[in-house]
Design an enzyme around this catalytic site. Structure first.
Site, PDB file in Angstrom:
ATOM      1  N   GLU A 150       1.535  29.124  28.614  1.00  9.47           N
ATOM      2  CA  GLU A 150       1.127  28.774  29.982  1.00  9.47           C
ATOM      3  C   GLU A 150       0.411  29.991  30.574  1.00  9.47           C
ATOM      4  O   GLU A 150       0.956  31.096  30.565  1.00  9.47           O
ATOM      5  CB  GLU A 150       2.365  28.407  30.812  1.00  9.47           C
ATOM      6  CG  GLU A 150       2.022  28.058  32.248  1.00  9.47           C
ATOM      7  CD  GLU A 150       3.206  27.487  33.029  1.00  9.47           C
ATOM      8  OE1 GLU A 150       3.847  26.539  32.532  1.00  9.47           O
ATOM      9  OE2 GLU A 150       3.494  27.993  34.128  1.00  9.47           O
TER      10      GLU A 150
ATOM     11  N   HIS B 137      -1.715  31.689  33.853  1.00 12.50           N
ATOM     12  CA  HIS B 137      -2.125  31.668  35.258  1.00 12.50           C
ATOM     13  C   HIS B 137      -3.053  32.843  35.519  1.00 12.50           C
ATOM     14  O   HIS B 137      -2.752  33.978  35.115  1.00 12.50           O
ATOM     15  CB  HIS B 137      -0.914  31.729  36.193  1.00 12.50           C
ATOM     16  CG  HIS B 137      -0.056  30.529  36.035  1.00 12.50           C
ATOM     17  ND1 HIS B 137      -0.414  29.302  36.557  1.00 12.50           N
ATOM     18  CD2 HIS B 137       1.091  30.336  35.351  1.00 12.50           C
ATOM     19  CE1 HIS B 137       0.501  28.418  36.208  1.00 12.50           C
ATOM     20  NE2 HIS B 137       1.420  29.014  35.474  1.00 12.50           N
TER      21      HIS B 137
ATOM     22  N   ARG C 108     -14.029  28.608  44.316  1.00  8.25           N
ATOM     23  CA  ARG C 108     -12.786  28.604  45.103  1.00  8.25           C
ATOM     24  C   ARG C 108     -12.181  30.015  45.181  1.00  8.25           C
ATOM     25  O   ARG C 108     -12.136  30.731  44.186  1.00  8.25           O
ATOM     26  CB  ARG C 108     -11.767  27.616  44.526  1.00  8.25           C
ATOM     27  CG  ARG C 108     -11.056  28.088  43.268  1.00  8.25           C
ATOM     28  CD  ARG C 108     -10.114  27.062  42.679  1.00  8.25           C
ATOM     29  NE  ARG C 108      -8.832  26.989  43.345  1.00  8.25           N
ATOM     30  CZ  ARG C 108      -7.666  26.798  42.720  1.00  8.25           C
ATOM     31  NH1 ARG C 108      -7.629  26.686  41.394  1.00  8.25           N
ATOM     32  NH2 ARG C 108      -6.554  26.729  43.391  1.00  8.25           N
TER      33      ARG C 108
ATOM     34  N   ASN D 196      -3.118  25.783  31.662  1.00 10.62           N
ATOM     35  CA  ASN D 196      -2.936  26.232  33.036  1.00 10.62           C
ATOM     36  C   ASN D 196      -2.745  24.961  33.870  1.00 10.62           C
ATOM     37  O   ASN D 196      -3.729  24.304  34.224  1.00 10.62           O
ATOM     38  CB  ASN D 196      -4.146  27.029  33.518  1.00 10.62           C
ATOM     39  CG  ASN D 196      -3.933  27.577  34.926  1.00 10.62           C
ATOM     40  OD1 ASN D 196      -2.999  27.177  35.630  1.00 10.62           O
ATOM     41  ND2 ASN D 196      -4.809  28.481  35.353  1.00 10.62           N
TER      42      ASN D 196
ATOM     43  N   PRO E  36      -5.682  20.867  37.959  1.00 13.45           N
ATOM     44  CA  PRO E  36      -6.503  20.557  39.131  1.00 13.45           C
ATOM     45  C   PRO E  36      -7.131  21.782  39.793  1.00 13.45           C
ATOM     46  O   PRO E  36      -6.507  22.839  39.871  1.00 13.45           O
ATOM     47  CB  PRO E  36      -5.524  19.871  40.089  1.00 13.45           C
ATOM     48  CG  PRO E  36      -4.175  20.279  39.626  1.00 13.45           C
ATOM     49  CD  PRO E  36      -4.287  20.461  38.147  1.00 13.45           C
TER      50      PRO E  36
ATOM     51  N   ARG F 121       2.594  35.944  45.073  1.00 13.61           N
ATOM     52  CA  ARG F 121       2.002  34.958  45.981  1.00 13.61           C
ATOM     53  C   ARG F 121       3.085  34.227  46.785  1.00 13.61           C
ATOM     54  O   ARG F 121       4.220  34.672  46.856  1.00 13.61           O
ATOM     55  CB  ARG F 121       1.105  34.013  45.163  1.00 13.61           C
ATOM     56  CG  ARG F 121      -0.016  34.795  44.441  1.00 13.61           C
ATOM     57  CD  ARG F 121      -1.042  33.890  43.832  1.00 13.61           C
ATOM     58  NE  ARG F 121      -1.722  33.097  44.847  1.00 13.61           N
ATOM     59  CZ  ARG F 121      -2.487  32.051  44.570  1.00 13.61           C
ATOM     60  NH1 ARG F 121      -2.664  31.686  43.310  1.00 13.61           N
ATOM     61  NH2 ARG F 121      -3.078  31.386  45.531  1.00 13.61           N
TER      62      ARG F 121
ATOM     63  N   ALA G  93      -1.812  23.759  40.218  1.00 12.14           N
ATOM     64  CA  ALA G  93      -0.798  23.412  41.234  1.00 12.14           C
ATOM     65  C   ALA G  93       0.335  22.564  40.664  1.00 12.14           C
ATOM     66  O   ALA G  93       1.462  22.602  41.169  1.00 12.14           O
ATOM     67  CB  ALA G  93      -1.464  22.694  42.406  1.00 12.14           C
TER      68      ALA G  93
END
Ligand code: DQA
Length: 159
Positions: free
Chosen positions: A97, A99, A17, A73, A9, A106, A76
């Site tokens: 995976e 990111h 963004r 990826n 998402p 973070r 969220a």
């Protein structure tokens, strides 16, 4: 050799963004660069993006028998989705995976990946270049598997 690239998402919003976190490249630009790299190695990529958890689960299930590995990826859903973790475990394909940001720099809630345990390994924090690193890592894993399988079948022929 075929690899699915599955994007979760809000990754369709890349380029718009939070550019200070995710950079200015759009998802289409990232995919075009990745495809150029894959083409050089004779690898076919299949791209998929969804904002819906169930659609991502469906896509992972479709990967069984149709692709050799997955770059994902989960965005969220990384931090919330047992369903995506279970789907990856169910198909049991070599999976990286990726990111874009470094999850460990973070917020606390991003520092736990529920999905990573179902992946071969993870790459986090190298920006869009992380997808290239993921592709290289996955090619290496798939080559190791192929070499192992060839050795096994040669051994059986000699018995
Ligand atoms: C992300 C990190 C996630 O925490 C976030 O929800 C994303 C993108 C990344 O690529 O850095 O949407 O997966």
């Amino acid at each position: 050799m075929k690899i699915a690239v599955i994007q979760g998402p809000n990754l369709n919003m890349l380029g718009v963004r939070e550019q200070h976190i995710y950079g200015g490249m759009t998802l289409d630009q990232i995919h075009a660069q990745l495809k150029a790299t894959a083409d050089q190695s004779g690898i076919e990529l299949e791209f998929f993006q969804s904002n819906l958890e169930g659609e991502i689960v469906d896509k992972i299930q479709e990967c069984l028998g149709t692709v050799h590995g997955i770059i994902i990826n989960p965005a969220a859903y990384t931090h919330t989705s047992i369903a995506i973790r279970d789907a990856l475990a169910a198909v049991n394909l070599p999976t990286v995976e990726v990111h874009i940001s470094n999850l460990y720099k973070r917020e606390d809630f991003r520092q736990k990946s529920l999905t990573a345990a179902s992946s071969t390994g993870i790459i986090s924090g190298f920006g869009p270049f992380g997808y290239h690193l993921g592709l290289i890592a996955l090619m290496q894993v798939l080559n190791e598997i192929r070499t192992y399988q060839e050795e096994q079948s040669q051994g059986q022929e000699q018995e």
